[in-house]
Design an enzyme around this catalytic site. Structure first.
Site, PDB file in Angstrom:
ATOM      1  CG  ASP A   1      55.501  44.580  44.438  1.00 45.07           C
ATOM      2  OD1 ASP A   1      56.550  44.507  43.791  1.00 45.07           O
ATOM      3  OD2 ASP A   1      55.469  44.651  45.673  1.00 45.07           O
ATOM      4  CG  LEU A   2      49.631  43.539  43.038  1.00 39.65           C
ATOM      5  CD1 LEU A   2      48.296  43.818  43.707  1.00 39.65           C
ATOM      6  CD2 LEU A   2      49.937  42.054  43.055  1.00 39.65           C
TER       7      LEU A   2
END
Length: 404
Positions: A173-174
């Site tokens: 995600d990041l």
């Protein structure tokens, strides 16, 4: 210019991690980020905490606070005719739209790129999906862990001959959030040159593949499939965590010169020997080298190892706890920790992963309360108090009322 993206309006329909992390970066650079939340709010507002803890924290979780500074929040029910109309009106005025719904959802809501671009020719439309917009898995929803699994990342994480282990943070995600932000910045630059907007597509799949890039390339070239190696890896030896008297320390000596410096800093009699002298020697004698070096580091404290190897210009780092890392003087020294003022209290936040010499991107506003700016944003669209009451009665904001 006060900041880099002053006068850029970002309409953010995304929730949870990847999208909000990306738009926070844009907000740090000065964009006006309008966070469009469903009536119940971004579910990350309640992630990872009990009801009791949530009350202690002021009604919002650390997960949400970490990724939603420098934004304004408006609640809209996108399935309601009036709520949907307001969303389209906001999109007509936006420079950038961001969403992370499954493929087809925004189109069914009348908020797809082709529809919005008809009335906003310069629109940058960024969508972040699980597996992309086409292909046999496009219709499947997924999250960070699912793509850690699908990508093979889990299969190389953990200790040998033990069950697979997830990465402890939402790494896909990041990582993907920075891909979204980079794509949007590239599209804005392209628009500056050409005058044209465009669609920017990214996904958990592409983010995870980028993380795994050199493993995939190795497999495509010679069929090698790597397995878990704990903290070690196959690129060089030593390149892993080693035991100390009071914890563990990561040591990396990837070149012959660095290995020689390491050997002389720790114990040249046992380490500066022919079987460890060259890169290929160390790989061939990996087990012996790790055992020998471990027996020596066990007799030293973490501080002693870091001092000796740091002075010898060998890559070394103590394995810190989350608390030790968060309170690191080094993180504070490089501007990695900033304070946000939430009115009744202040709290720390991790800064953007880059800093600029010409602008200060650390002057941040605290994450918004749910629907905090609904009236303010609608006022900018020309809605008066009477119109707001009518929209509320029509269900444009769902079960929540627009904030005062």
């Amino acid at each position: 210019m006060n900041n880099i993206l002053d006068d850029i309006v970002v309409l953010d329909f995304s929730r949870v991690f990847a999208g909000p992390a990306a738009t926070q970066v844009l907000g740090d650079m000065g964009a006006d980020v309008i966070k469009v939340e469903p009536p119940a709010g971004d579910e990350a507002r309640y992630y990872g905490v009990t009801k009791e803890k949530l009350a202690e924290l002021g009604g919002v979780s650390p997960s949400f606070l970490a990724l939603n500074r420098n934004k304004r929040s408006i609640t809209l029910d996108l399935r309601n005719e009036e709520g949907n109309r307001i969303a389209r009106e906001l999109a007509d005025r936006a420079d950038v739209v961001v969403h992370n719904f499954r493929p087809g959802v925004m189109e069914r809501l009348g908020l797809g790129y082709e529809t919005l671009a008809q009335t906003n020719k310069g629109l940058i439309y960024a969508e972040f999906t699980a597996y992309g917009g086409k292909g046999p898995l496009a219709h499947i929803g997924a999250n960070d862990l699912a793509l850690q699994a699908h990508s093979g990342l889990i299969s190389i994480t953990g200790e040998p001959d033990r069950p697979p282990v997830r990465c402890g943070t939402a790494i896909v995600d990041l990582h993907g959030s920075l891909a979204i932000a980079a794509g949007i910045l590239g599209a804005l630059l392209h628009r500056h040159k050409s005058g044209r907007g465009q669609r920017v597509e990214s996904s958990l799949l592409l983010s995870s593949a980028h993380l795994m890039s050199y493993f995939y390339t190795e497999y495509w070239m010679d069929g090698t499939v790597r397995k878990p190696m704990g903290t070690a890896n196959h690129l060089s030896v030593p390149n892993q965590a080693f035991p100390a008297k009071d914890g563990e320390v990561v040591i990396i000596a990837s070149t012959d010169e660095m290995w020689t410096r390491l050997a002389h800093a720790i114990d040249p009699e046992k380490l500066d020997v022919p079987r460890f002298a060259r890169v290929f020697d160390r790989r061939q004698n990996r087990v012996d080298l790790i055992d020998t070096l471990s027996s020596l580091t066990r007799e030293l404290t973490c501080a002693e190892i870091v001092q000796r190897l740091g002075a010898a210009k060998v890559v070394v780092a103590k394995v810190n706890s989350v608390g030790e890392a968060a309170d690191s003087l080094q993180l504070e020294a490089v501007g990695g920790k900033i304070m946000l003022d939430a009115g009744h209290r202040q709290f720390p936040s991790v800064a953007s992963p880059f800093q600029f010499s010409e602008v200060d991107i650390n002057k941040a506003k605290a994450p918004p309360q749910l629907g905090q700016h609904t009236r303010e944003i609608l006022g900018e669209l020309g809605y008066d108090a009477e119109a707001l009451e009518s929209l509320t009665a029509a269900g444009a904001f769902g079960i929540s009322q627009p904030a005062e």
